[in-house]
Design a protein around this motif. Sequence first.
Motif, PDB file in Angstrom:
ATOM      1  N   VAL A  62      -9.736   6.382  -4.130  1.00 39.71           N
ATOM      2  CA  VAL A  62      -8.868   7.365  -3.501  1.00 39.71           C
ATOM      3  C   VAL A  62      -9.407   8.761  -3.828  1.00 39.71           C
ATOM      4  O   VAL A  62      -9.947   8.980  -4.918  1.00 39.71           O
ATOM      5  CB  VAL A  62      -7.403   7.193  -3.982  1.00 39.71           C
ATOM      6  CG1 VAL A  62      -7.280   7.365  -5.482  1.00 39.71           C
ATOM      7  CG2 VAL A  62      -6.467   8.146  -3.268  1.00 39.71           C
ATOM      8  N   HIS A  76       0.834  -1.212   0.000  1.00 39.98           N
ATOM      9  CA  HIS A  76       0.000   0.000   0.000  1.00 39.98           C
ATOM     10  C   HIS A  76       0.866   1.259   0.000  1.00 39.98           C
ATOM     11  O   HIS A  76       0.572   2.221  -0.719  1.00 39.98           O
ATOM     12  CB  HIS A  76      -0.901  -0.002   1.233  1.00 39.98           C
ATOM     13  CG  HIS A  76      -1.790   1.203   1.325  1.00 39.98           C
ATOM     14  ND1 HIS A  76      -2.831   1.446   0.452  1.00 39.98           N
ATOM     15  CD2 HIS A  76      -1.780   2.263   2.182  1.00 39.98           C
ATOM     16  CE1 HIS A  76      -3.426   2.586   0.767  1.00 39.98           C
ATOM     17  NE2 HIS A  76      -2.803   3.097   1.810  1.00 39.98           N
ATOM     18  N   GLU A 101       2.014   9.280  -6.252  1.00 38.02           N
ATOM     19  CA  GLU A 101       2.682  10.578  -6.126  1.00 38.02           C
ATOM     20  C   GLU A 101       3.617  10.825  -7.309  1.00 38.02           C
ATOM     21  O   GLU A 101       3.679  11.935  -7.848  1.00 38.02           O
ATOM     22  CB  GLU A 101       3.453  10.630  -4.802  1.00 38.02           C
ATOM     23  CG  GLU A 101       2.552  10.686  -3.581  1.00 38.02           C
ATOM     24  CD  GLU A 101       3.322  10.719  -2.268  1.00 38.02           C
ATOM     25  OE1 GLU A 101       2.678  10.843  -1.221  1.00 38.02           O
ATOM     26  OE2 GLU A 101       4.564  10.620  -2.308  1.00 38.02           O
ATOM     27  N   LEU A 120       1.022   4.296  -2.847  1.00 37.58           N
ATOM     28  CA  LEU A 120       0.954   5.731  -2.563  1.00 37.58           C
ATOM     29  C   LEU A 120       2.106   6.459  -3.243  1.00 37.58           C
ATOM     30  O   LEU A 120       1.916   7.507  -3.875  1.00 37.58           O
ATOM     31  CB  LEU A 120       0.993   5.953  -1.049  1.00 37.58           C
ATOM     32  CG  LEU A 120       1.083   7.405  -0.584  1.00 37.58           C
ATOM     33  CD1 LEU A 120      -0.113   8.208  -1.074  1.00 37.58           C
ATOM     34  CD2 LEU A 120       1.193   7.482   0.941  1.00 37.58           C
TER      35      LEU A 120
END
Length: 219
Positions: free
Chosen positions: A66, A19, A27, A23
Amino acid sequence: MPKYWLKYVKGEEARFISHLDILRAIERTFRRGQIPVEYTKGFNKRPKVSFATPLSLGVTSKGEYVEIALTEEWSEIHLEDELNKALPIGLGISGVRKLHGKMPTLGSLVKAAQYNAFTDFSLPKEKLVDFLQKRDVIITRESKRKTREINIRPLVYEIKQENTGLSFLIAQGSEQNLRPAELLLALNVKNFQLHKKETYFRIEEKLVAPFKWLEKAEM
């Protein structure tokens, strides 16, 4: 500050990406795609990104969500296209919805999730029937701080045998949460590969997919 909910897919190529690494990948995608994402204030600025739930290592999914905030408004289709051009193999955006008005956090809305457990083990029908007829199925949950017994039966809404394994709908989220592996262990299913089909929110007593929930909330 326009905000968007993104529905994304974690495919087989990304199955063993954690996870935290997802992320980081998202980014990097913002930078590669020159997406005008909003950053937090302060010394250690981070993109304003909020996941519905973390997905365990080794689990694929086509129902992850998200929330992101941008500094300028983009159309939903343009944002989806630009993100998909920049995302690594195994990750993909399958839907974008712009938020109109203030909404609760994604994490606070999650109530359930539907999974497939792919396995060559065929569970006898009578064992499933026996499980569903029980009021209590007690398991022991261990964490770093404590060990406790919980009744998982009320957390299982649906379970059925399919050609490729088991399909089940279980409680997930901040209020009640059942880990898929806990259910499978209780059924004595040991060798499996998990795939999440969808995340669900709740409208009154009905479970609905997040974009459907958003349509109702914005009416």
